[in-house]
Design an enzyme around this catalytic site. Sequence first.
Site, PDB file in Angstrom:
ATOM      1  N   HIS A 131       0.852  -1.192   0.000  1.00 17.43           N
ATOM      2  CA  HIS A 131       0.000   0.000   0.000  1.00 17.43           C
ATOM      3  C   HIS A 131       0.885   1.238   0.000  1.00 17.43           C
ATOM      4  CE1 HIS A 131      -4.059  -1.767   1.636  1.00 17.43           C
ATOM      5  NE2 HIS A 131      -3.591  -2.403   0.572  1.00 17.43           N
ATOM      6  N   TYR A 136      -9.720   5.387   7.021  1.00 12.42           N
ATOM      7  CA  TYR A 136      -9.950   5.804   8.401  1.00 12.42           C
ATOM      8  C   TYR A 136     -11.003   6.901   8.375  1.00 12.42           C
ATOM      9  CZ  TYR A 136      -5.574   3.431   9.683  1.00 12.42           C
ATOM     10  OH  TYR A 136      -4.587   2.506   9.903  1.00 12.42           O
ATOM     11  N   PRO A 166      -4.946   0.381  18.366  1.00  7.21           N
ATOM     12  CA  PRO A 166      -4.702  -0.133  17.007  1.00  7.21           C
ATOM     13  C   PRO A 166      -4.838   0.914  15.912  1.00  7.21           C
ATOM     14  CG  PRO A 166      -6.867  -0.805  17.792  1.00  7.21           C
ATOM     15  CD  PRO A 166      -6.185  -0.145  18.951  1.00  7.21           C
ATOM     16  N   LYS A 183       0.434   0.012  14.940  1.00  4.80           N
ATOM     17  CA  LYS A 183       1.795  -0.021  15.466  1.00  4.80           C
ATOM     18  C   LYS A 183       2.102  -1.214  16.369  1.00  4.80           C
ATOM     19  CE  LYS A 183       3.137   3.410  13.264  1.00  4.80           C
ATOM     20  NZ  LYS A 183       3.869   3.034  12.062  1.00  4.80           N
ATOM     21  N   TYR A 196       3.582   6.572   9.789  1.00  9.35           N
ATOM     22  CA  TYR A 196       2.780   5.411   9.412  1.00  9.35           C
ATOM     23  C   TYR A 196       3.631   4.303   8.802  1.00  9.35           C
ATOM     24  CZ  TYR A 196      -1.597   3.025   8.287  1.00  9.35           C
ATOM     25  OH  TYR A 196      -2.626   2.102   8.241  1.00  9.35           O
TER      26      TYR A 196
END
Length: 389
Positions: free
Chosen positions: A72, A200, A292, A296, A384
């Site tokens: 991704h 998200y 979550p 991580k 990220y």
Amino acid sequence: MRTQVAIIGGGPSGLLLSQLLNREGIETVLLERRSRDYVLSRIRAGVLESGSVALLHRAGVDKRLRSEGLPHDGCFLSTQAGMFHVSFRDMVNGQVTVYGQTEVTKDLYAAQDAIGAVHVHEAEDVTPHDVTGEKPYVTYRKDGKTRRIDCDWIAGCDGYHGVSRQTIPESARQEFERVYPFGWLGILSETAPAADELIYANHPRGFALASMRNARLSRYYIQVPVDEDPRSWSDDAFWDELRLRLPDEVAVSMETGPSVEKSIAPLRSFVCEPMAHGRLFLLGDAAHIVPPTGAKGLNLAFGDVHYLFEALRRWYRDGDAEGVERYSETALMRVWAAMRFSWWMTSMLHRFPDQSEFDQRMQESELRQLITIPSARATMAQNYVGLPY
């Protein structure tokens, strides 16, 4: 029995540490209180940082990950102003790989079997001893008999409820914790993902996440009260609520189906300092837990594995003690950085019970900065995909 490193806990971090050490010629014995089948049945995270992928490559267990993992280059954020994309590739020339933790564990078990690594499953009453001396050892019960493993070092990879952290006296450790007033209701479904990358969603009804494990296995979450009973949610009720929280252009075409698994995940931030006591080291959930939201948890555990592996390699190869002496200090720097990122993502995307209009405006302003300021997107992207070891 005698070994060089006794590893308590047979999850991914314990298995990866054993794999790396054995490939370096450092002997280990791994103790796990559950059966192998139980360990493999755990459903956990599925987003791997680039550093985690590189570490699995170094361990020789990335063949299936490379062929079946889903790279991704970014993710989507959904707001009241619409959905926008954060490109990891454009911002920091990075990416993550979606590959389920269960698959990582399968690969590690196969690699450990191939090199003949020593595992003891269903080991009861595992107890570290003399961890501040030069001759630590571990005892456990198996088949009704108490057994002993003498070792040089002990790696505690046995999670929050394990014995390793409790071995450090309360007077010698400090614990930091924040418990969030909500949880995630999640389902696993044999359906195509709603989008080609994670979504998200910040929504007045609460947070939502559209994720996946592979091209025909999707993972979805919605924010619910922490004491919610997952049995009170039918599959239809879950899908209806999820559609309300995701962008219309996603919800209208999303494939739905029966849930394979349904559960509630509470959210908390937790850190134990130090992460070492004498010849005992803490790794993964034994030392820290993150919400979550930022993906991580597993990655942070693999970071601990990296630091401890390098420290022990230097100690055995060169007699250099600096790495083992500084393990806790070094690991905690990365732990707190990931803790901050996960806290920030959680605070920005969820609805809190006491949230005021001011708080809501702050969330919207934070999200607007990600849309309008490239450096804000770059900071998110770098965190990220993973900070360097």
